[in-house]
Write a protein that holds these residues in place. Structure first.
Motif, PDB file in Angstrom:
ATOM      1  N   GLY A 146      24.229  40.389  10.967  1.00  0.00           N
ATOM      2  CA  GLY A 146      25.000  40.689  12.177  1.00  0.00           C
ATOM      3  C   GLY A 146      26.232  41.516  11.861  1.00  0.00           C
ATOM      4  N   MET A 147      26.924  41.154  10.779  1.00  0.00           N
ATOM      5  CA  MET A 147      28.116  41.902  10.372  1.00  0.00           C
ATOM      6  C   MET A 147      27.740  43.294   9.872  1.00  0.00           C
ATOM      7  SD  MET A 147      30.767  40.150  11.032  1.00  0.00           S
ATOM      8  CE  MET A 147      32.095  40.739  10.010  1.00  0.00           C
ATOM      9  N   LEU A 148      26.611  43.399   9.178  1.00  0.00           N
ATOM     10  CA  LEU A 148      26.149  44.697   8.698  1.00  0.00           C
ATOM     11  C   LEU A 148      25.841  45.621   9.872  1.00  0.00           C
ATOM     12  CD1 LEU A 148      25.231  46.638   6.455  1.00  0.00           C
ATOM     13  CD2 LEU A 148      22.997  45.521   6.540  1.00  0.00           C
ATOM     14  N   PHE A 207      27.074  45.428  12.895  1.00  0.00           N
ATOM     15  CA  PHE A 207      28.367  45.748  13.509  1.00  0.00           C
ATOM     16  C   PHE A 207      29.071  46.852  12.722  1.00  0.00           C
ATOM     17  CE2 PHE A 207      32.955  45.076  13.685  1.00  0.00           C
ATOM     18  CZ  PHE A 207      33.180  45.151  15.051  1.00  0.00           C
ATOM     19  N   PHE A 208      29.077  46.743  11.407  1.00  0.00           N
ATOM     20  CA  PHE A 208      29.716  47.728  10.540  1.00  0.00           C
ATOM     21  C   PHE A 208      29.062  49.101  10.700  1.00  0.00           C
ATOM     22  CE2 PHE A 208      29.808  49.861   6.361  1.00  0.00           C
ATOM     23  CZ  PHE A 208      31.183  50.066   6.255  1.00  0.00           C
ATOM     24  N   VAL A 209      27.735  49.137  10.646  1.00  0.00           N
ATOM     25  CA  VAL A 209      27.012  50.408  10.742  1.00  0.00           C
ATOM     26  C   VAL A 209      27.214  51.051  12.110  1.00  0.00           C
ATOM     27  CG1 VAL A 209      24.700  51.449  10.733  1.00  0.00           C
ATOM     28  CG2 VAL A 209      25.333  49.807   8.971  1.00  0.00           C
ATOM     29  N   LYS A 210      27.156  50.257  13.166  1.00  0.00           N
ATOM     30  CA  LYS A 210      27.379  50.801  14.508  1.00  0.00           C
ATOM     31  C   LYS A 210      28.764  51.419  14.624  1.00  0.00           C
ATOM     32  CE  LYS A 210      24.316  48.050  17.404  1.00  0.00           C
ATOM     33  NZ  LYS A 210      24.255  47.068  18.490  1.00  0.00           N
ATOM     34  N   ASN A 211      29.753  50.766  14.054  1.00  0.00           N
ATOM     35  CA  ASN A 211      31.115  51.274  14.156  1.00  0.00           C
ATOM     36  C   ASN A 211      31.320  52.551  13.361  1.00  0.00           C
ATOM     37  OD1 ASN A 211      33.270  49.778  15.752  1.00  0.00           O
ATOM     38  ND2 ASN A 211      31.987  48.148  14.934  1.00  0.00           N
ATOM     39  N   ILE A 212      30.820  52.611  12.141  1.00  0.00           N
ATOM     40  CA  ILE A 212      31.051  53.842  11.375  1.00  0.00           C
ATOM     41  C   ILE A 212      30.214  54.997  11.917  1.00  0.00           C
ATOM     42  CG2 ILE A 212      31.828  52.677   9.281  1.00  0.00           C
ATOM     43  CD1 ILE A 212      29.089  53.341   8.033  1.00  0.00           C
ATOM     44  N   PHE A 262      28.180  49.631  -0.179  1.00  0.00           N
ATOM     45  CA  PHE A 262      29.574  49.668   0.258  1.00  0.00           C
ATOM     46  C   PHE A 262      29.892  48.414   1.077  1.00  0.00           C
ATOM     47  CE2 PHE A 262      33.062  50.844   3.039  1.00  0.00           C
ATOM     48  CZ  PHE A 262      33.945  51.398   2.140  1.00  0.00           C
ATOM     49  N   PHE A 263      28.990  48.041   1.968  1.00  0.00           N
ATOM     50  CA  PHE A 263      29.181  46.839   2.784  1.00  0.00           C
ATOM     51  C   PHE A 263      29.313  45.597   1.917  1.00  0.00           C
ATOM     52  CE2 PHE A 263      27.334  43.179   4.992  1.00  0.00           C
ATOM     53  CZ  PHE A 263      28.208  43.082   6.068  1.00  0.00           C
ATOM     54  N   LYS A 264      28.476  45.489   0.893  1.00  0.00           N
ATOM     55  CA  LYS A 264      28.538  44.325   0.007  1.00  0.00           C
ATOM     56  C   LYS A 264      29.855  44.261  -0.744  1.00  0.00           C
ATOM     57  CE  LYS A 264      23.635  43.519  -0.674  1.00  0.00           C
ATOM     58  NZ  LYS A 264      22.528  43.480  -1.624  1.00  0.00           N
ATOM     59  N   LYS A 265      30.402  45.430  -1.102  1.00  0.00           N
ATOM     60  CA  LYS A 265      31.697  45.452  -1.805  1.00  0.00           C
ATOM     61  C   LYS A 265      32.839  44.973  -0.922  1.00  0.00           C
ATOM     62  CE  LYS A 265      31.011  48.975  -5.309  1.00  0.00           C
ATOM     63  NZ  LYS A 265      31.176  48.151  -6.471  1.00  0.00           N
ATOM     64  N   ILE A 266      32.800  45.313   0.365  1.00  0.00           N
ATOM     65  CA  ILE A 266      33.923  44.931   1.229  1.00  0.00           C
ATOM     66  C   ILE A 266      33.764  43.522   1.783  1.00  0.00           C
ATOM     67  CG2 ILE A 266      34.518  47.289   1.825  1.00  0.00           C
ATOM     68  CD1 ILE A 266      33.167  46.905   4.503  1.00  0.00           C
ATOM     69  N   LYS A 267      32.578  42.941   1.697  1.00  0.00           N
ATOM     70  CA  LYS A 267      32.376  41.573   2.207  1.00  0.00           C
ATOM     71  C   LYS A 267      32.449  40.516   1.115  1.00  0.00           C
ATOM     72  CE  LYS A 267      32.026  40.141   5.646  1.00  0.00           C
ATOM     73  NZ  LYS A 267      33.128  39.685   6.474  1.00  0.00           N
TER      74      LYS A 267
END
Length: 93
Positions: A24-26, A28-33, A87-92
């Motif tokens: 879900g967070m992934l 959300f992240f992809v939609k935003n960028i 990148f997502f894994k690094k920031i989470k």
């Protein structure tokens, strides 16, 4: 005869999609960028920083991941899915 060109596209299914516990967070992240798909990743993250911080993403981790991966100057729409996931894994973490 019409003056037309045709092509054949062959698509192959990947073996399996990577498992992500924070799907879900992934998303959300992809939609935003991807709202800023023609910008550099660093500019896209800066433009959607309010939404990301409300969702729990830390600005310091984002800045650290940008410098560690070197993806800041890459256009969002040219990033590979594996790069976005990494990148997502690094920031989470």
């Amino acid at each position: 005869k019409p003056d037309a060109y045709s092509s054949l596209l062959v698509m192959k299914r990947r073996k399996s999609a990577p498992k992500e516990e924070n799907m879900g967070m992934l998303v959300f992240f992809v939609k935003n960028i991807f709202r800023f798909k023609n910008k550099n990743l660093s500019n896209a993250l800066r433009n959607c920083s309010k939404e990301l911080s409300r969702a729990g993403f830390k600005e310091k981790k984002i800045e650290g991941a940008l410098s560690a991966t070197g993806l800041g100057k890459s256009k969002v729409n040219l990033l590979e899915p594996e790069e976005i996931l990494g990148f997502f894994k690094k920031i989470k973490k």
